[in-house]
Design an enzyme around this catalytic site. Structure first.
Site, mmCIF file in Angstrom:
data_model
loop_
_atom_site.group_PDB
_atom_site.id
_atom_site.type_symbol
_atom_site.label_atom_id
_atom_site.label_comp_id
_atom_site.label_asym_id
_atom_site.label_seq_id
_atom_site.Cartn_x
_atom_site.Cartn_y
_atom_site.Cartn_z
ATOM 1 N N LEU A 209 -4.301 17.426 0.327
ATOM 2 C CA LEU A 209 -3.591 18.558 0.465
ATOM 3 C C LEU A 209 -2.182 18.293 -0.389
ATOM 4 C CD1 LEU A 209 -3.448 19.152 4.447
ATOM 5 C CD2 LEU A 209 -4.933 20.332 2.697
ATOM 6 N N HIS A 210 -1.888 19.448 -1.343
ATOM 7 C CA HIS A 210 -0.705 19.264 -1.966
ATOM 8 C C HIS A 210 -0.185 20.760 -2.377
ATOM 9 C CE1 HIS A 210 -3.442 19.943 -5.232
ATOM 10 N NE2 HIS A 210 -2.522 20.354 -6.049
ATOM 11 N N ARG A 211 -0.826 21.701 -2.031
ATOM 12 C CA ARG A 211 -0.396 23.134 -2.668
ATOM 13 C C ARG A 211 0.519 23.585 -1.612
ATOM 14 N NH1 ARG A 211 -3.079 24.541 -7.072
ATOM 15 N NH2 ARG A 211 -5.012 23.550 -7.388
ATOM 16 N N ARG A 244 4.047 14.805 -2.717
ATOM 17 C CA ARG A 244 4.844 15.948 -2.268
ATOM 18 C C ARG A 244 4.567 16.267 -0.684
ATOM 19 N NH1 ARG A 244 5.622 21.052 -4.541
ATOM 20 N NH2 ARG A 244 5.734 23.081 -3.007
ATOM 21 N N ASP A 283 -7.270 21.133 -1.099
ATOM 22 C CA ASP A 283 -6.896 22.351 -1.728
ATOM 23 C C ASP A 283 -6.666 22.239 -3.414
ATOM 24 O OD1 ASP A 283 -4.647 20.965 -1.985
ATOM 25 O OD2 ASP A 283 -3.535 21.946 -0.531
#
Length: 365
Positions: A209-211, A244, A283
């Site tokens: 996950l990073h968005r 992030r 994502d």
């Protein structure tokens, strides 16, 4: 012919590596050599996010590193442009080849065009039609000023046609990411934590996950991770944590026996993990391509995708960003009703050869 190749972030390395291999093969066999220069903008420079890719994928170390990482979107774009302009003026090229849709793609394309140099865009024409994504801006601007467009799908071809790109500038060649995947698949490496986490082939979940829609906001991220853990049941969940995301996870205090958070992984180890997973929850756009080719079920936590062929042809399903949508997706997965999927046209490991042959046809004197 002199070509400058641009790499700036993790996905770029996977797309550039096979093109360099194809250039080497061309130069070994052809009388007219292609001179090429690899420029790393330095957009990403975490060792696991960039340096290991040079080692594992056999990419020669770059001829120049612009070391332009850090700062806001505007600061990073500006830094790359200033430094790349100097690089191109000192080392002129006939063609600048950019890949993908990161900040470096956009910045280097603008610089090249302003210096009167042709821009070739590899992975051109893909669209999410979501202007809240920085990558979508990068794609649109790059495609608006490129001279030739190398595409991964008929959907991308049609997007370019609708934008008025002449047919003779659109070159449907396939997907260089898949060239890299198929070349290195025999060399995938079991991660060092495999036994310590009690992993068994086909009996664990991989999550990335990073968005911003998923990781910005502690409560949203906590609900999402908690739901993934609940849906997984007894299955281990391996979560390579993007920098992030790591920042936002620190304060959440999620502790459960089947969640294993690890640092970003080198290419060969990460894809070993993906290849033998029961499913991937992500994502990311690029991972959906790899899961499609490896026939691994993929659940994408996004409202849109720039890679619709992974859904229409492959093993990917788009479920949106609402964690509640994970429940029916997992129900389909554990009941054995997930679609089998097939491999999109020209995702055959030979894309880079087609790119180099086309470049020779276009630019040979």
């Amino acid at each position: 012919m002199k070509i400058t190749l641009i790499a700036g972030a993790r996905p770029n390395f996977m797309k550039i590596a096979p093109i360099i291999d194809a250039l080497k093969k061309h130069n070994a066999a052809a009388a007219e050599k292609i001179e090429y220069r690899l420029v790393h903008t330095g957009q990403h420079y975490d060792k696991n996010m960039s340096e290991s890719f040079f080692d594992q994928l056999g990419i020669p170390h770059p001829d120049a590193n612009l070391e332009s990482g850090g700062g806001t979107q505007a600061e990073q774009t500006g830094n790359i442009m200033v430094r790349f302009e100097k690089e191109l003026m000192e080392n002129p090229a006939d063609v600048v080849l950019v890949v993908g849709d990161v900040t470096s793609t956009l910045a280097c394309s603008i610089v090249a065009k302003k210096l009167g140099i042709d821009v070739v865009h590899v992975e051109a024409g893909i669209r999410s039609f979501d202007l809240s994504m920085p990558e979508e801006i990068n794609r649109m601007v790059t495609d608006a000023i490129s001279d030739h467009f190398f595409t991964t799908s008929e959907t991308a071809n049609n997007n370019l046609r609708k934008a008025g790109v002449p047919e003779n500038r659109i070159h449907f060649v396939g997907n260089t990411m898949i060239d890299t995947l198929l070349t290195h698949q025999p060399n995938f490496v079991q991660p060092p934590f495999w036994n310590a986490f009690g992993l068994t082939k086909g009996k664990y979940i991989v999550t990335t996950l990073h968005r911003p829609a998923n990781v910005d906001g502690e409560q949203k991220l906590k609900t999402l991770v908690d739901t993934i853990i609940e849906c997984a049941g007894d299955l281990p969940v391996v979560f390579p944590v993007h920098p992030r995301t790591a920042k936002n996870l620190q304060s959440l205090g999620i502790q459960t026996s089947n969640l294993f958070m690890v640092e970003p992984m080198p290419y060969l180890e990460f894809n070993y993990l993906v290849q033998y997973a029961k499913a991937v929850i992500t994502d990311s756009g690029g991972i959906t391509e790899e899961t499609t080719v490896m026939h691994v079920p993929c659940i994408t936590l996004r409202n849109n995708t720039e890679r619709p062929e992974t859904i229409e042809v492959g093993t990917n399903e788009l479920i949106g960003t609402d964690p509640q949508n994970l429940y029916p997706a997992f129900q389909k997965l554990v009941s054995g009703n997930w679609k089998k999927g097939s491999i999109p046209d020209l995702w055959d490991g030979k894309t880079s050869g087609r790119i180099v042959s086309t470049l020779v046809n276009i630019y040979s004197k």
